[in-house]
Design a protein around this motif. Structure first.
Motif, PDB file in Angstrom:
ATOM      1  N   ASP A  64      36.767  48.871  12.391  1.00 42.01           N
ATOM      2  CA  ASP A  64      36.966  47.534  11.862  1.00 42.01           C
ATOM      3  C   ASP A  64      38.387  47.273  11.376  1.00 42.01           C
ATOM      4  OD1 ASP A  64      34.559  46.335  12.318  1.00 42.01           O
ATOM      5  OD2 ASP A  64      33.771  46.645  10.303  1.00 42.01           O
ATOM      6  N   SER A  65      39.310  48.148  11.619  1.00 43.53           N
ATOM      7  CA  SER A  65      40.656  48.013  11.072  1.00 43.53           C
ATOM      8  C   SER A  65      41.331  46.715  11.486  1.00 43.53           C
ATOM      9  CB  SER A  65      41.520  49.203  11.486  1.00 43.53           C
ATOM     10  OG  SER A  65      40.948  50.402  11.041  1.00 43.53           O
ATOM     11  N   LEU A  66      41.193  46.335  12.728  1.00 44.58           N
ATOM     12  CA  LEU A  66      41.823  45.105  13.203  1.00 44.58           C
ATOM     13  C   LEU A  66      41.190  43.893  12.524  1.00 44.58           C
ATOM     14  CD1 LEU A  66      43.963  43.975  15.114  1.00 44.58           C
ATOM     15  CD2 LEU A  66      42.220  43.889  16.892  1.00 44.58           C
ATOM     16  N   ARG A  67      39.870  43.884  12.400  1.00 41.93           N
ATOM     17  CA  ARG A  67      39.178  42.774  11.730  1.00 41.93           C
ATOM     18  C   ARG A  67      39.587  42.696  10.266  1.00 41.93           C
ATOM     19  NH1 ARG A  67      35.063  42.149   8.287  1.00 41.93           N
ATOM     20  NH2 ARG A  67      34.460  44.335   8.382  1.00 41.93           N
ATOM     21  N   HIS A  73      44.851  39.015   5.969  1.00 42.10           N
ATOM     22  CA  HIS A  73      45.949  38.090   6.261  1.00 42.10           C
ATOM     23  C   HIS A  73      45.515  36.632   6.085  1.00 42.10           C
ATOM     24  CE1 HIS A  73      49.676  36.678   7.935  1.00 42.10           C
ATOM     25  NE2 HIS A  73      49.022  35.975   8.827  1.00 42.10           N
ATOM     26  N   GLN A  74      44.308  36.301   6.523  1.00 43.92           N
ATOM     27  CA  GLN A  74      43.823  34.918   6.416  1.00 43.92           C
ATOM     28  C   GLN A  74      43.418  34.552   4.995  1.00 43.92           C
ATOM     29  OE1 GLN A  74      40.654  34.762   9.288  1.00 43.92           O
ATOM     30  NE2 GLN A  74      42.037  34.276  10.976  1.00 43.92           N
ATOM     31  N   VAL A  81      49.484  43.936   4.595  1.00 44.12           N
ATOM     32  CA  VAL A  81      48.716  45.045   5.163  1.00 44.12           C
ATOM     33  C   VAL A  81      49.658  46.044   5.827  1.00 44.12           C
ATOM     34  CG1 VAL A  81      46.947  45.716   6.843  1.00 44.12           C
ATOM     35  CG2 VAL A  81      46.696  43.578   5.538  1.00 44.12           C
ATOM     36  N   ILE A  82      49.465  47.302   5.472  1.00 39.17           N
ATOM     37  CA  ILE A  82      50.155  48.406   6.139  1.00 39.17           C
ATOM     38  C   ILE A  82      49.086  49.246   6.818  1.00 39.17           C
ATOM     39  CG2 ILE A  82      51.567  50.475   5.882  1.00 39.17           C
ATOM     40  CD1 ILE A  82      52.797  49.192   3.368  1.00 39.17           C
ATOM     41  N   VAL A  83      49.197  49.399   8.119  1.00 40.56           N
ATOM     42  CA  VAL A  83      48.243  50.182   8.891  1.00 40.56           C
ATOM     43  C   VAL A  83      48.754  51.623   8.937  1.00 40.56           C
ATOM     44  CG1 VAL A  83      47.058  50.416  11.101  1.00 40.56           C
ATOM     45  CG2 VAL A  83      47.638  48.137  10.230  1.00 40.56           C
ATOM     46  N   MET A  84      47.889  52.550   8.533  1.00 34.74           N
ATOM     47  CA  MET A  84      48.283  53.965   8.421  1.00 34.74           C
ATOM     48  C   MET A  84      47.636  54.807   9.513  1.00 34.74           C
ATOM     49  SD  MET A  84      47.564  54.674   4.377  1.00 34.74           S
ATOM     50  CE  MET A  84      45.790  54.659   4.643  1.00 34.74           C
ATOM     51  N   GLY A  85      48.334  55.864   9.894  1.00 36.48           N
ATOM     52  CA  GLY A  85      47.732  56.886  10.741  1.00 36.48           C
ATOM     53  C   GLY A  85      47.849  56.638  12.221  1.00 36.48           C
ATOM     54  N   LEU A  86      48.873  55.943  12.651  1.00 40.69           N
ATOM     55  CA  LEU A  86      49.037  55.652  14.065  1.00 40.69           C
ATOM     56  C   LEU A  86      49.732  56.794  14.790  1.00 40.69           C
ATOM     57  CD1 LEU A  86      48.902  52.791  12.562  1.00 40.69           C
ATOM     58  CD2 LEU A  86      49.671  51.954  14.744  1.00 40.69           C
ATOM     59  N   ALA A  99      47.417  40.075  14.198  1.00 40.53           N
ATOM     60  CA  ALA A  99      46.394  39.908  13.163  1.00 40.53           C
ATOM     61  C   ALA A  99      47.002  39.772  11.766  1.00 40.53           C
ATOM     62  CB  ALA A  99      45.412  41.079  13.192  1.00 40.53           C
ATOM     63  N   GLY A 100      48.266  40.177  11.614  1.00 42.25           N
ATOM     64  CA  GLY A 100      48.927  39.997  10.329  1.00 42.25           C
ATOM     65  C   GLY A 100      49.440  41.238   9.648  1.00 42.25           C
TER      66      GLY A 100
END
Length: 157
Positions: A64-67, A73-74, A81-86, A99-100
């Motif tokens: 669900d990370s993208l959602r 963001h909305q 948002v910082i996305v970790m672990g890529l 997505a923001g």
């Protein structure tokens, strides 16, 4: 920055989540508001507390990370948002940007890089690790080709 950087951490790996929360709490200028594996609880905390930064695990077990990125963001645009672990060959960086997401942290980042990314994003910068730039450019090029081909197929002949 003289204000505290408030953080909500969403990660389903308990050891990582709790370890990061402890390490962040020890840093001057940071306030961990919540560290949770439960997306609904974490999103409610984000809505109520309006943190500076939401640290989000890329590979949540339920995917669900993208959602979650889009929802934050909305609904709470001031929370970055910082996305970790890529990984370096990530194929959906562009989706997260759309997505923001404001920043990304690689799976093998040092703790210093981790903190500097949080600080930079909190100050309003967007952070894309060098390892992800070629992946993002490849995705943008593929989208441009797809859009060009779609537009060409719609033209009358």
């Amino acid at each position: 920055m003289s204000d505290l950087i408030s953080v909500v951490l969403i990660d389903d790996n308990r050891l990582l989540r709790e370890g990061l929360a402890v390490l962040i709490r020890k840093q001057p200028g940071f306030l961990v508001l919540a560290a949770s594996a439960d997306i609904d609880d974490a999103l409610q905390t984000v809505r109520d507390a309006k943190p500076t930064v939401v640290l989000l695990d890329f590979s949540l077990e339920n995917h669900d990370s993208l959602r979650v990125t889009g929802t934050v963001h909305q609904e709470v645009p001031e929370a970055k948002v910082i996305v970790m672990g890529l990984l370096a060959a990530q194929e959906d960086v562009a989706d997260f940007v759309t997505a923001g997401a404001s920043g990304f942290i690689m799976k093998d980042a040092s703790f210093d890089t981790f903190l500097s990314t949080i600080r930079a994003v909190a100050e309003g910068h967007q952070v894309l690790p060098r390892e992800l730039t070629s992946s993002l450019f490849t995705q943008i090029a593929a989208l441009a080709i797809r859009d060009r081909d779609a537009a060409a197929s719609m033209r009358p002949r």
